[in-house]
Design an enzyme around this catalytic site. Structure first.
Site, PDB file in Angstrom:
ATOM      1  N   LYS A  35      -6.361   4.250  10.188  1.00  0.00           N
ATOM      2  CA  LYS A  35      -7.444   4.957   9.493  1.00  0.00           C
ATOM      3  C   LYS A  35      -8.341   5.580  10.556  1.00  0.00           C
ATOM      4  O   LYS A  35      -9.210   4.916  11.129  1.00  0.00           O
ATOM      5  CB  LYS A  35      -8.241   3.994   8.604  1.00  0.00           C
ATOM      6  CG  LYS A  35      -7.532   3.609   7.321  1.00  0.00           C
ATOM      7  CD  LYS A  35      -8.502   2.978   6.351  1.00  0.00           C
ATOM      8  CE  LYS A  35      -7.842   2.727   5.000  1.00  0.00           C
ATOM      9  NZ  LYS A  35      -8.806   2.163   4.021  1.00  0.00           N
TER      10      LYS A  35
ATOM     11  N   SER B 104     -12.983  -4.466   0.224  1.00  0.00           N
ATOM     12  CA  SER B 104     -13.332  -4.080   1.589  1.00  0.00           C
ATOM     13  C   SER B 104     -14.851  -4.140   1.764  1.00  0.00           C
ATOM     14  O   SER B 104     -15.601  -3.750   0.860  1.00  0.00           O
ATOM     15  CB  SER B 104     -12.852  -2.657   1.890  1.00  0.00           C
ATOM     16  OG  SER B 104     -11.452  -2.569   1.809  1.00  0.00           O
TER      17      SER B 104
ATOM     18  N   ARG C  59       0.851  -1.193   0.000  1.00  0.00           N
ATOM     19  CA  ARG C  59       0.000   0.000   0.000  1.00  0.00           C
ATOM     20  C   ARG C  59       0.886   1.241   0.000  1.00  0.00           C
ATOM     21  O   ARG C  59       1.649   1.474   0.937  1.00  0.00           O
ATOM     22  CB  ARG C  59      -0.924  -0.001   1.231  1.00  0.00           C
ATOM     23  CG  ARG C  59      -1.889   1.170   1.260  1.00  0.00           C
ATOM     24  CD  ARG C  59      -2.982   0.970   2.282  1.00  0.00           C
ATOM     25  NE  ARG C  59      -2.483   0.982   3.645  1.00  0.00           N
ATOM     26  CZ  ARG C  59      -3.222   0.718   4.725  1.00  0.00           C
ATOM     27  NH1 ARG C  59      -4.490   0.372   4.575  1.00  0.00           N
ATOM     28  NH2 ARG C  59      -2.707   0.767   5.929  1.00  0.00           N
TER      29      ARG C  59
END
Length: 212
Positions: free
Chosen positions: A140, A111, A42
């Protein structure tokens, strides 16, 4: 390419914010030596050229350990490095669009935060799901923690491997037993550790007992 349950047992998601004393490559190799069963690369701030170069290096590294590499969000990068999989969020590309671009040989992870999202993702071709946030997470800050029974409800509603993500560490990992998930996706629990290989070995042993 069908996603096997074993790939999801200990799924490492990279975050170069923790790459200080070691390079990201060195951190990932330490995690691979410790037993991670999949790696998701990522990157949010690299140029496309840099991202592709890094992804190609990570693909070779993961292949050396027999572990699949997933690319986060970026189809072009996934195709360029011949990744094993790509993971997209709810606000990213539609899984059907992704499948049309990557073909049948690449795994697609999506997701999901509810039974409805999970079923829709699978209907559109998802091979595996990332479900969360399991716990409060600093990675997050806007991620909403799922109700305790949601993981189990999602697991029962679909027939693809599910990995829980969000705020998971050695202390709270046992709380996920019996939810029907295939494993856990970890960021800081792996990459913020001082001894990544050693910590990953301990996490692998725990996940082996819970989900293996």
């Amino acid at each position: 390419m069908k996603c096997q349950k074993k790939y999801m047992q200990l799924y490492a998601v990279t975050d170069r914010a923790w790459a200080k004393e070691q390079s990201l490559y060195e951190q990932v190799e330490a995690a691979l030596k410790g037993g991670v069963t999949a790696v998701q690369l990522r990157e949010k701030h690299l140029s496309e050229e840099e991202y592709i170069k890094e992804a190609c290096e990570m693909k070779k590294l993961c292949a050396k350990y027999g572990v699949p590499l997933f690319i986060n969000d970026n189809v072009k990068v996934a195709l360029a490095c011949h990744a094993d999989g790509i993971h997209v969020g709810q606000n990213d590309m539609d899984p059907e669009e992704v499948r049309a671009l990557v073909g049948d040989d690449m795994m697609i992870g999506v997701s999901a935060h509810s039974v409805e999202e999970a079923q829709e993702a699978v209907r559109k071709g998802a091979d595996c799901l990332g479900v969360g946030a399991a716990f409060a997470t600093l990675t997050k800050s806007d991620a909403k923690v799922l109700p305790p029974d949601m993981l189990q409800a999602i697991s029962k509603s679909v027939d693809v491997p599910i990995v829980a993500i969000g705020g998971i560490n050695r202390d709270n990992l046992p709380q996920l037993a019996g939810t029907g998930i295939s494993g856990v996706a970890l960021v800081s629990a792996i990459f913020a550790a001082k001894e990544i290989e050693q910590e990953t070995r301990a996490l692998f042993q725990m996940t082996e007992e819970l989900f293996g």
